[in-house]
Design an enzyme around this catalytic site. Sequence first.
Site, PDB file in Angstrom:
ATOM      1  N   GLN A 101      45.103  36.580  31.303  1.00  0.00           N
ATOM      2  CA  GLN A 101      43.972  35.687  31.503  1.00  0.00           C
ATOM      3  C   GLN A 101      42.807  36.154  30.624  1.00  0.00           C
ATOM      4  OE1 GLN A 101      41.374  35.481  35.090  1.00  0.00           O
ATOM      5  NE2 GLN A 101      42.263  33.431  35.346  1.00  0.00           N
ATOM      6  N   HIS A 182      40.419  31.421  30.901  1.00  0.00           N
ATOM      7  CA  HIS A 182      39.715  31.329  32.180  1.00  0.00           C
ATOM      8  C   HIS A 182      38.513  30.391  32.011  1.00  0.00           C
ATOM      9  CE1 HIS A 182      38.355  32.133  36.099  1.00  0.00           C
ATOM     10  NE2 HIS A 182      38.421  33.450  36.129  1.00  0.00           N
ATOM     11  N   HIS A 185      35.597  29.205  38.075  1.00  0.00           N
ATOM     12  CA  HIS A 185      34.952  30.176  38.973  1.00  0.00           C
ATOM     13  C   HIS A 185      33.587  30.679  38.531  1.00  0.00           C
ATOM     14  CE1 HIS A 185      39.215  31.235  40.614  1.00  0.00           C
ATOM     15  NE2 HIS A 185      38.778  30.030  40.972  1.00  0.00           N
ATOM     16  N   TYR A 187      32.382  31.380  35.564  1.00  0.00           N
ATOM     17  CA  TYR A 187      32.266  32.241  34.396  1.00  0.00           C
ATOM     18  C   TYR A 187      31.855  31.409  33.172  1.00  0.00           C
ATOM     19  CZ  TYR A 187      34.267  35.558  37.625  1.00  0.00           C
ATOM     20  OH  TYR A 187      34.464  36.347  38.729  1.00  0.00           O
ATOM     21  N   ARG A 234      42.872  27.715  33.105  1.00  0.00           N
ATOM     22  CA  ARG A 234      42.525  27.601  34.526  1.00  0.00           C
ATOM     23  C   ARG A 234      41.133  26.982  34.654  1.00  0.00           C
ATOM     24  NH1 ARG A 234      42.145  31.941  39.624  1.00  0.00           N
ATOM     25  NH2 ARG A 234      43.792  30.875  40.763  1.00  0.00           N
ATOM     26  N   GLY A 323      47.788  34.248  45.551  1.00  0.00           N
ATOM     27  CA  GLY A 323      46.918  35.359  45.210  1.00  0.00           C
ATOM     28  C   GLY A 323      47.018  36.531  46.155  1.00  0.00           C
ATOM     29  N   ARG A 324      46.150  36.559  47.152  1.00  0.00           N
ATOM     30  CA  ARG A 324      46.031  37.748  47.996  1.00  0.00           C
ATOM     31  C   ARG A 324      47.324  38.099  48.730  1.00  0.00           C
ATOM     32  NH1 ARG A 324      39.862  37.493  50.528  1.00  0.00           N
ATOM     33  NH2 ARG A 324      38.808  37.619  48.500  1.00  0.00           N
TER      34      ARG A 324
END
Length: 364
Positions: A101, A182, A185, A187, A234, A323-324
């Site tokens: 990424q 990326h 989110h 950024y 993404r 993810g988590r």
Amino acid sequence: MQLDKLFTPLTMGAVTLKNRVLMAPLTRLRNTEPGDLPTSLARDYYVQRASAGLIINEGTHISPTAKGYAGAPGIYSEAQVAAWCDINQAVHAAGGLMAIQLWHTGRISHVSVQPGGEAPLAPSAITAQSNTNIRNENGELVRAPCSTPRAMETAEIEDLLEDYRRATDNARRADFDLVEIHGAHGYLLNQFLSPEANTRTDAYGGSVANRARLLLEVVDAVVAEWSADRVGIRISPLGVFNGLSDVDQEEMAIYLADELAKRKLAYLHISEPDWAGGPAYQDSFRQTLRAHYAGCIIGAGGYTADKAEALLEKGYIDAAAFGRSFIANPDLPARLQAGAELNALNPATLYGGGAEGYTDYPAL
């Protein structure tokens, strides 16, 4: 629910995935500083999870000025290329595939992680109402408010594009299978998309097309450096994160879907907003996205196997990124396929926590 589609192969650009259970990018902050080098711990961590259809690695900054978090890795030096190559060879030997990424954090940064202590770059000099990770006087990771950025000059855009080109070439030489840009989110690229963070009056601000211009130029630069079938992106339409609230930006989402569809990328990775407290997508929005983007769509954001299977059945997504749940369950695909209980997530292992490694996961 019977998982008929989740465990079928998928051709995604230049690669074929053995299943549609993907590992989402997860910020680890366990890398060596100075130098922003991934370590043997990163190699072990990714090899443990090689049963994913595709691993998308942690956000990796494309240049020293792209850095926003202490402990994050880079892909701009020869030492970093060598370290990532070692990791990728180990993942490939274990039967896995890896995408990197490519990350520029923009204003989600702090002067302490910027070269020379300079202000971070952003579309406009607007401070993000968010925090990032820096090191305190004892070298420990702590949260701190983001620093006030400076607005990028129009003439600096070409330098940024060159950073993305160089990072892409480095990723190819480091034996990654794909690159993921990326654009989500809160950024840098997401900041350009958002009228909350972008008040520019040049060709990169104002209209939807102007605010999307930089993201699309980055995509074109990365594709030109490698090839479209090796590139994914993404985005986080209608998301709420890192000081941005883009819940009313459906026009931008559709514009991006149309423009990205023309470029025939390996995939479009959609990070859904409900994992971070935003509104859950309605079927009508999913249908609209699919109508405008016929290529491979990865869905992500608090997914369960049942949610993934249901959306695969409806044709809204082609794969799901978890993810988590992958942190505490390195063998997540096998657990989902068997309907086995998942290990509980230990919050101490998130971000920089548990940096010494956490490998004794209860087996199936």
